[in-house]
Design an enzyme around this catalytic site. Structure first.
Site, short mmCIF file in Angstrom:
data_model
loop_
_atom_site.label_atom_id
_atom_site.label_comp_id
_atom_site.label_asym_id
_atom_site.label_seq_id
_atom_site.Cartn_x
_atom_site.Cartn_y
_atom_site.Cartn_z
NE ARG A 140 -3.92 0.52 1.89
CZ ARG A 140 -5.15 0.55 2.42
NH1 ARG A 140 -5.38 1.26 3.50
NH2 ARG A 140 -6.15 -0.10 1.86
CG ASP B 136 -13.64 6.10 -1.03
OD1 ASP B 136 -13.59 5.86 0.20
OD2 ASP B 136 -12.62 6.17 -1.74
N1 CP Z 1 -11.34 -0.37 2.17
C1 CP Z 1 -10.08 -0.41 2.64
O1 CP Z 1 -9.11 -0.57 1.89
O2 CP Z 1 -9.98 -0.25 3.98
P1 CP Z 1 -8.62 -0.03 4.78
O3 CP Z 1 -8.06 1.29 4.38
O4 CP Z 1 -9.01 -0.09 6.23
O5 CP Z 1 -7.66 -1.14 4.42
N1 NVA Z 2 -10.02 6.68 -1.40
C1 NVA Z 2 -9.68 6.19 -0.09
C2 NVA Z 2 -9.87 4.72 -0.01
C3 NVA Z 2 -9.63 4.12 1.35
C4 NVA Z 2 -9.81 2.64 1.38
C5 NVA Z 2 -8.25 6.57 0.23
O1 NVA Z 2 -7.38 6.49 -0.65
O2 NVA Z 2 -7.99 6.97 1.37
#
Ligand code: CP
Ligand code: NVA
Length: 309
Positions: free
Chosen positions: A101, A222
């Site tokens: 991530r 979102d």
């Molecule tokens: N939806 C999602 O990716 O949640 P987190 O940011 O908690 O991993």
């Molecule tokens: N668009 C959001 C998604 C979180 C799962 C972000 O990038 O923070």
């Protein structure tokens, strides 16, 4: 040849359908996959916070017989101590895959180039492919024929939206994206999604008008402020208040269900009562994160695994 999962841009309709089928198979009979990742170790590298992705990968990998090592880079950029490409090459000396991530998509590309093992995107600035698998797995559990489904995404044009578009039209859905002016999705991804829609039978509509959601069976939203975006809430609320999903919008559009990748913000992008109500598929989506990711892991790391009876 290793296969990465950076965006799903290069996955065709058949590959995506097979992935959803595998996810359903694993979900229905998880015990048969208890040894799918037997002896495999996966590094999870996170530059940003996470609840769902981190925990569903960790527990999911355990259920498949593998082992996850979490590297907490939450307060540091990955390249703080050494170059990303050196990190990727080193991790591949021990790990069988890297789940990452990151802030910038280019970081994933560097990891994928330098690591000789598969790299899986656990969210970046542009995409959230693992989320999209859970989303369409959830939708298909309610509407088995995805070619008859209209999904209206309402809110900020972001990473989640991009993956929802790219995957949705390839599966044959009509995806309607409604954002305020100035918060649209990426133009290059719109073009690519249109190409994929023409190829695979789905449809993409882009609008700033909430009426475009009328007739959609599923509404999706979102957060209005993604991780790493420091825009003050008051400023965002002024623009986005008209784009909130609540009971009145559900009634006006005739939608059956609401989805949200979470974390959700009650009474900002979605009304609290809708989250808790019977039209909410949020927890089903959250559960499906693990089943979808398990399918991705089996596909990339153990495609020849024969499930036990
Ligand atoms: N939806 C999602 O990716 O949640 P987190 O940011 O908690 O991993
Ligand atoms: N668009 C959001 C998604 C979180 C799962 C972000 O990038 O923070």
């Amino acid at each position: 040849m290793k296969q990465d999962l950076l965006s799903f841009k290069d996955w065709d309709k058949t590959q995506l359908e097979q992935l959803l089928t595998l996810a359903k198979t694993i979900k229905a009979n998880p015990k048969a996959y208890r040894k799918a990742l037997d002896g495999l170790s996966i590094v999870a590298l996170f530059e940003k916070p996470s609840l769902r992705t981190r925990v569903s990968f960790d527990i999911g990998i355990h259920k498949l017989g593998g082992h996850m090592v979490y590297l907490d880079s939450q307060s540091n950029k990955l390249a703080g101590r050494e170059d990303v490409k050196d990190m990727g090459a080193n991790l591949a000396c021990w790990a069988d895959a890297i789940v990452a991530r990151v802030f910038a998509h280019s970081t994933l590309e560097e990891l994928a180039e330098s690591a000789k093992v598969p790299v899986i995107n656990a969210l970046c600035d542009m995409y959230h492919p693992c989320q999209a698998v859970a989303d369409y797995l959830t939708i298909s559990e309610h509407y088995p024929d995805l070619s008859k489904v209209k999904v209206a995404y309402i809110g900020d044009g972001n990473n989640v939206t991009h993956s929802l578009m790219l995957v949705g039209v390839a599966l044959g859905c009509e995806v309607i994206v409604i954002t305020p002016a100035g918060y649209e999705v990426d133009a290059g991804i719109v073009e690519l999604t249109q190409q994929r829609a023409a190829l695979y039978g789905g449809k993409l509509t882009i609008s700033t008008d909430m009426d475009a959601a009328i007739g959609a069976q599923v509404l999706y939203t979102d957060t209005w402020i993604s991780m790493g975006d420091n825009t003050p809430l008051a400023e965002i609320k002024e623009v986005f208040d008209a784009y909130k999903i609540d009971e009145a919008l559900m009634a006006r559009t005739g939608a059956d269900y609401v989805l949200h990748c979470q974390p959700a913000h009650r009474d900002l992008e979605i009304s609290g009562s809708l989250i808790d109500g019977d039209k909410s598929l949020l927890m089903q989506q959250a559960e499906n994160r693990m089943h979808g990711q398990n399918a991705i892991l089996v596909q990339l790391l153990a495609a020849n695994f024969k499930p036990a009876n």
